[in-house]
Motif scaffolding. Structure first.
Motif, mmCIF file in Angstrom:
data_model
loop_
_atom_site.group_PDB
_atom_site.id
_atom_site.type_symbol
_atom_site.label_atom_id
_atom_site.label_comp_id
_atom_site.label_asym_id
_atom_site.label_seq_id
_atom_site.Cartn_x
_atom_site.Cartn_y
_atom_site.Cartn_z
ATOM 1 N N SER A 1 0.855 -1.187 0.000
ATOM 2 C CA SER A 1 0.000 0.000 0.000
ATOM 3 C C SER A 1 0.889 1.235 0.000
ATOM 4 C CB SER A 1 -0.901 0.023 1.237
ATOM 5 O OG SER A 1 -1.741 -1.115 1.270
ATOM 6 N N LEU A 2 0.513 2.225 -0.801
ATOM 7 C CA LEU A 2 1.330 3.424 -0.935
ATOM 8 C C LEU A 2 0.622 4.649 -0.384
ATOM 9 C CD1 LEU A 2 2.402 1.542 -3.401
ATOM 10 C CD2 LEU A 2 3.372 3.678 -4.231
ATOM 11 N N LYS A 3 1.406 5.500 0.279
ATOM 12 C CA LYS A 3 0.962 6.840 0.652
ATOM 13 C C LYS A 3 2.097 7.789 0.323
ATOM 14 C CE LYS A 3 -1.302 7.781 4.452
ATOM 15 N NZ LYS A 3 -1.616 7.901 5.908
ATOM 16 N N LEU A 4 1.838 8.796 -0.483
ATOM 17 C CA LEU A 4 2.897 9.759 -0.784
ATOM 18 C C LEU A 4 2.386 11.175 -0.622
ATOM 19 C CD1 LEU A 4 2.758 11.186 -3.927
ATOM 20 C CD2 LEU A 4 2.950 8.774 -4.500
ATOM 21 N N GLY A 5 3.279 12.050 -0.168
ATOM 22 C CA GLY A 5 2.929 13.447 0.017
ATOM 23 C C GLY A 5 3.584 14.313 -1.036
ATOM 24 N N LYS A 6 2.847 15.297 -1.518
ATOM 25 C CA LYS A 6 3.363 16.262 -2.490
ATOM 26 C C LYS A 6 3.144 17.665 -1.938
ATOM 27 C CE LYS A 6 2.309 13.560 -6.685
ATOM 28 N NZ LYS A 6 1.564 13.601 -7.976
ATOM 29 N N MET A 7 4.224 18.406 -1.794
ATOM 30 C CA MET A 7 4.122 19.775 -1.304
ATOM 31 C C MET A 7 4.001 20.735 -2.477
ATOM 32 S SD MET A 7 6.590 21.768 1.401
ATOM 33 C CE MET A 7 7.995 22.038 0.312
ATOM 34 N N ASN A 8 3.096 21.701 -2.375
ATOM 35 C CA ASN A 8 2.956 22.697 -3.427
ATOM 36 C C ASN A 8 4.212 23.557 -3.529
ATOM 37 O OD1 ASN A 8 0.360 21.769 -3.818
ATOM 38 N ND2 ASN A 8 -0.624 23.433 -2.709
ATOM 39 N N LEU A 9 4.530 23.985 -4.731
ATOM 40 C CA LEU A 9 5.698 24.835 -4.939
ATOM 41 C C LEU A 9 5.574 26.127 -4.138
ATOM 42 C CD1 LEU A 9 6.235 24.487 -8.800
ATOM 43 C CD2 LEU A 9 7.625 23.484 -6.990
ATOM 44 N N GLY A 10 6.699 26.531 -3.542
ATOM 45 C CA GLY A 10 6.731 27.798 -2.836
ATOM 46 C C GLY A 10 6.362 27.743 -1.372
ATOM 47 N N GLU A 11 5.911 26.579 -0.884
ATOM 48 C CA GLU A 11 5.542 26.486 0.524
ATOM 49 C C GLU A 11 6.795 26.444 1.401
ATOM 50 O OE1 GLU A 11 2.656 26.912 1.712
ATOM 51 O OE2 GLU A 11 1.622 26.901 -0.220
ATOM 52 N N SER A 12 6.664 26.951 2.624
ATOM 53 C CA SER A 12 7.833 27.092 3.489
ATOM 54 C C SER A 12 8.235 25.803 4.188
ATOM 55 C CB SER A 12 7.576 28.181 4.537
ATOM 56 O OG SER A 12 6.446 27.844 5.343
ATOM 57 N N THR A 13 7.280 24.904 4.433
ATOM 58 C CA THR A 13 7.601 23.672 5.155
ATOM 59 C C THR A 13 6.655 22.547 4.758
ATOM 60 O OG1 THR A 13 7.778 22.642 7.360
ATOM 61 C CG2 THR A 13 6.166 24.419 7.101
ATOM 62 N N GLY A 14 7.193 21.334 4.781
ATOM 63 C CA GLY A 14 6.379 20.158 4.485
ATOM 64 C C GLY A 14 5.963 19.396 5.728
ATOM 65 N N VAL A 15 6.265 19.941 6.908
ATOM 66 C CA VAL A 15 5.965 19.236 8.153
ATOM 67 C C VAL A 15 4.485 18.876 8.292
ATOM 68 C CG1 VAL A 15 5.911 19.477 10.676
ATOM 69 C CG2 VAL A 15 7.984 20.058 9.411
ATOM 70 N N PRO A 16 3.538 19.800 8.015
ATOM 71 C CA PRO A 16 2.121 19.407 8.153
ATOM 72 C C PRO A 16 1.720 18.252 7.241
ATOM 73 C CG PRO A 16 2.327 21.802 8.023
ATOM 74 C CD PRO A 16 3.662 21.240 7.669
ATOM 75 N N ILE A 17 2.353 18.166 6.056
ATOM 76 C CA ILE A 17 2.042 17.068 5.137
ATOM 77 C C ILE A 17 2.567 15.748 5.708
ATOM 78 C CG2 ILE A 17 2.310 16.196 2.776
ATOM 79 C CD1 ILE A 17 2.732 19.085 1.877
#
Length: 276
Positions: free
Chosen positions: A129-145
């Motif tokens: 099973s896969l789960k992947l996170g993608k952060m939008n360009l320009g965001e300051s941090t990926g911690v919430p994702i």
């Protein structure tokens, strides 16, 4: 067991190890927490995919209530607020969503709204099973994702972590049982291995190292492991066949019996290390 695969920088083979480790574990959840550049899906090619947005709360101003006292501006250590030309401005891209400005505002002139910062995609690939996170360009941090990615997961789990030793890595390893560090045989590789090693010592997490792209030449990363008494879990020789499989987006464990055996043995060593 929750296993995080880490590296001091990109390009060491972290995803190669994480993908094949998850495939070797058979019934497993693979989480791609390298939210700035997720690429595990290129190997697993998931089906039955679904996605959902990840949002954070950011302040917005009720200009009719704001008196310009600047208490929120003084409070914000990230400089996400400024009072300019008799108006309070919110700089959304550098807001860290702490909510403190709402608490200090005496006029209740600040409220919150949801802002999308990325998405989580789920899917399946054979028994993985896969789960992947993608952060939008320009965001300051990926911690919430990453926090959202790691909610409601069941063992066994293999996490393909972000490179380096920043906040995203700390969030990734917070609740894992074992960490695998992937290093390449260069001075630069040794330097970055040492950086992540120092982080893990502070967390008290059990860990071991996979040495990738090894040859008969000197290996500074291996020397560092010997000096620091770090267990070497596996050495992956520089192999043209493995490189070709990787470049074609194929999972070596599913294509080659030799590598299936090696990564199954690696997973067994990790299980032993995580229990000790």
């Amino acid at each position: 067991m929750k296993v995080a695969v880490l590296s001091g920088k990109g390009g060491t083979g972290k995803t190669l190890v994480a993908v094949n480790l998850a495939a070797a574990a058979e019934k497993c959840t693979y989480i791609d927490a390298d939210v700035e550049a997720p690429n595990g899906y290129l190997f697993f090619k998931p089906t039955e995919t679904q996605s959902r947005n990840v949002t954070v709360k950011i302040p917005y101003v009720d200009d009719l209530k704001c008196t310009g006292c600047r208490k929120c501006v003084e409070f914000c250590k990230f400089n996400a607020l400024a009072y300019i030309h008799n108006r309070l401005m919110v700089f959304e891209d550098i807001c860290h969503s702490c909510g403190g400005c709402l608490l200090v505002c005496p006029e209740n002139a600040l409220n919150e709204k949801e802002k999308p910062i990325g998405e989580i995609v789920t899917g399946n690939s054979q028994s993985v099973s896969l789960k992947l996170g993608k952060m939008n360009l320009g965001e300051s941090t990926g911690v919430p994702i990453i926090k959202a990615l790691l909610e409601d997961i069941q063992d066994p789990v293999v996490i393909d972590g972000p490179p380096g030793s920043a906040c995203t890595v700390m969030e990734t390893i917070k609740n894992v049982d074992y960490c695998v560090l992937v290093a390449e045989p260069t001075e630069f590789g040794k330097h970055n291995l040492a950086m992540v090693h120092e982080l893990l010592k502070g967390y008290g997490k059990p860990f071991g190292v996979v040495l990738n792209k090894t040859t008969d030449q000197d290996n500074p990363s291996k020397e560092y492991c010997t000096e620091e008494n770090i267990p070497i879990l596996m050495e992956i020789p520089y192999d043209e066949k493995l490189g070709r499989l990787n470049s074609e987006g194929l999972i070596a464990v599913r294509e080659d019996v030799h590598y299936k055996t090696l990564f199954e043995q690696l997973y067994q060593k990790i299980e032993i290390g995580g229990r000790s």
